[in-house]
Write a protein that holds these residues in place. Structure first.
Motif, PDB file in Angstrom:
ATOM      1  N   VAL A   1     -40.062  17.602  28.219  1.00 59.28           N
ATOM      2  CA  VAL A   1     -38.879  17.626  27.370  1.00 59.28           C
ATOM      3  C   VAL A   1     -39.297  17.722  25.900  1.00 59.28           C
ATOM      4  CG1 VAL A   1     -36.865  16.310  26.588  1.00 59.28           C
ATOM      5  CG2 VAL A   1     -37.454  16.354  29.012  1.00 59.28           C
TER       6      VAL A   1
ATOM      7  N   ALA B   1     -33.106  21.438  26.260  1.00 61.78           N
ATOM      8  CA  ALA B   1     -33.168  20.568  27.437  1.00 61.78           C
ATOM      9  C   ALA B   1     -31.774  20.031  27.770  1.00 61.78           C
ATOM     10  CB  ALA B   1     -34.140  19.427  27.190  1.00 61.78           C
TER      11      ALA B   1
ATOM     12  N   TRP C   1     -34.198  23.562  31.530  1.00 61.12           N
ATOM     13  CA  TRP C   1     -34.465  24.412  30.367  1.00 61.12           C
ATOM     14  C   TRP C   1     -35.358  25.611  30.693  1.00 61.12           C
ATOM     15  CZ3 TRP C   1     -39.425  25.293  28.663  1.00 61.12           C
ATOM     16  CH2 TRP C   1     -40.411  24.403  29.117  1.00 61.12           C
TER      17      TRP C   1
END
Length: 538
Positions: A84, A105, A236
């Protein structure tokens, strides 16, 4: 001092990768991809939880790594890469870490993943109200006020982590810890979706409720049978994920699991039945593999007040440890490339210098003679022990032969008790044993992940070993330029106090279908991610 980890995959590369996948070829290797992009594997036991902050064992962590993503993750070689977070900076002599979160994200429901989600998750981990069995991990990470919060002396909101803004997370440590970013790959430090947890309580991880931020979402769960996790379109980096669905099957009997593997019902099986690796490697050279794995197998002696009196004498514990013929276990039972263990930290741990342990250099005959001498010195005879282990053919075989060695060499009578995984964890934690099977797998690739286990306050120190000298050595190692000096002294102290009897260092023996590619053979922690796997045309 600044340390940065940066994402290397450019936008242009992502476009190329997406185009390659659309054409049915792997974007890097050019291999033709199979139409069937599913993956299945065997689990020995049902994992107790999928709550990242409550997890304490390996099977659950394998699943959690797919469902949730932490600040940092690992590549196929075990190197730290962005998750992340796109990167981090270390300052204040490695006591302040600042992570930059990627704005793209998202959670599986479409919510953005923000720094506050990590703050909330980490506060859950230390909050005594949640009774996390891994709360000690946050203390081990030296996060400011973690120790006091776990002890109930401060509020969880006082934890040394804060969201500077949505995409900036700052962590304050009580001491320099250069390997702290590696610790963020473990489940305990993954983010948590507050609204989902507050809405559903303990049922928030049920398939119909769970909101996660990893490459996969949990779609089905049948306890003690199987679960499925499917590709998360909100992830993502979803465009680069090839495996569409992963299924884990709970199969307690390893021989039944092998039959199902050979029938093509599962794609991955670990570990292999004891002693069968050489045969399977010859039969299936493209599928059978043995690689180092950062886990150490041991027996813990119960050192609690009120436990078996004889076991409180280190000479008795030494005798029991000396009498175990590890070569027989490794070479005649397991036969998978494991190493006999006379120390705790795995010999393949990064940067670890193996200590010279006195009884390791003795012949087994000399160890046996010394074991008898130690028992006589302690004045112990007619010793009766209860040895517990979780249900597994391998654990049973090892327990049976160790009990026979103790009987033959020392006259010790051992009662063996096996139980299913969750019950075993509870019984061991409650101290209802004389000797307990244990195995510790690295949470990060540094020797402290093993040796810290036996410090007095460690939450998974089920032996309840307590030594001020040992605690000081591990504490000093955190800020030392040469921690191996302390690690060597700590290992030698363990060989004298013998709170545990190390038995072997793991090698990971497994079968993997030859059309499944992307397996991280060089990741000694055995941290695999379904998002990195893919199937090729046969």
């Amino acid at each position: 001092m600044n340390i940065k980890a940066t994402l290397k995959l450019s936008a242009a590369a992502l476009v190329f990768a997406t185009a390659a996948l659309a054409e049915g070829t792997h974007p890097v290797t050019g291999e033709a991809l199979a139409d069937n992009q599913t993956f299945s594997y065997r689990l020995l036991d049902q994992f107790p939880t999928l709550d990242p902050q409550l997890n304490e064992e390996t099977a659950g962590h394998h699943v959690i790594r797919d469902l949730f993503e932490g600040l940092m993750i690992q590549d196929a070689d075990g190197n730290l890469i962005p998750g992340v977070a796109t990167g981090f900076e270390a300052s204040n002599n490695n006591q302040t870490y600042t992570f930059t979160l990627r704005p793209e994200a998202k959670w599986s429901n479409g919510d953005p993943v923000v720094a506050e989600d990590f703050v909330y998750g980490w506060q859950r981990a230390v909050d005594p109200a949640n009774a996390s069995p891994y709360a000690w991990y946050m203390e081990l990470a030296s996060i400011v006020n973690a120790k006091e919060i776990v002890a109930g002396e401060m509020d969880p909101t006082e934890l040394g982590v804060k969201a500077i803004d949505d995409h900036t997370l700052e962590v304050q440590l009580t001491q320099p810890l250069p390997y702290f970013p590696a610790m963020t790959t473990y489940a305990t430090m993954m983010p948590a979706h507050r609204a989902t947890i507050e809405a559903h309580g303990a049922k928030w991880t049920d398939p119909e409720n769970i909101v996660s931020n990893g490459a996969y979402v949990l779609t089905e769960m049948v306890l003690n049978e199987y679960h499925t996790r499917e590709k998360n379109p909100m992830y993502w980096n979803a465009d680069s994920v090839i495996i569409e669905k992963t299924t884990g099957y709970v199969i307690n009997d390893v021989n039944q699991a092998l039959t199902r593997y050979k029938a093509g019902e599962i794609d991955h099986l670990e570990p292999l039945p004891d002693g069968q690796f050489p045969v399977l490697q010859e039969e299936r050279p493209d599928e059978a593999t043995s690689v180092p794995r950062l886990c150490s197998y041991y027996y813990a002696f119960n050192l609690r007040d009120g436990a078996k009196p004889e076991l409180q004498d280190p000479r008795v514990r030494q005798a029991l440890a000396y009498a175990i013929d590890r070569d027989v276990i490794v070479n005649q039972i397991l036969k998978g490339g494991q190493w006999p263990a006379y120390n705790f930290a795995h010999l393949k741990t990064a940067g670890f210098e193996m200590p010279e342990i006195e009884y390791a250099s003795m012949s087994q005959a000399d160890r046996d003679a010394k074991a008898k001498e130690l028992m006589e010195e302690a004045g112990v005879s007619d010793l009766q022990l209860k040895l517990i282990y979780n249900t597994s053919d391998s654990h049973k075989a090892i327990a049976t032969i160790v009990a026979a060695m103790w009987k033959q060499k020392l006259g010790v009578e051992t009662t063996l008790e096996n139980m299913e995984w969750k019950t075993y964890l509870d019984v061991r934690r409650d101290g209802q044993f004389d000797v307990a099977r244990g195995a510790w797998c690295a949470d990060y690739n540094e020797a402290s992940t093993f040796l810290d286990l036996l410090t007095t306050p460690h939450g998974s120190n089920d032996a309840k070993y307590s030594s001020a000298e040992y605690d000081e050595l591990l504490s000093t190692s955190k800020t030392s330029d040469n921690p191996n000096e302390m690690y060597t002294k700590a290992e030698k102290l363990l060989s004298v106090d013998m709170p545990i009897a190390p038995i072997y260092h793991y090698a990971n023996t497994f079968l993997l279908s030859s059309d499944v590619k992307g397996w991280p053979y060089n990741n000694a922690e055995n941290n695999w991610y379904s998002k990195d796997l893919y199937r090729i045309e046969k």
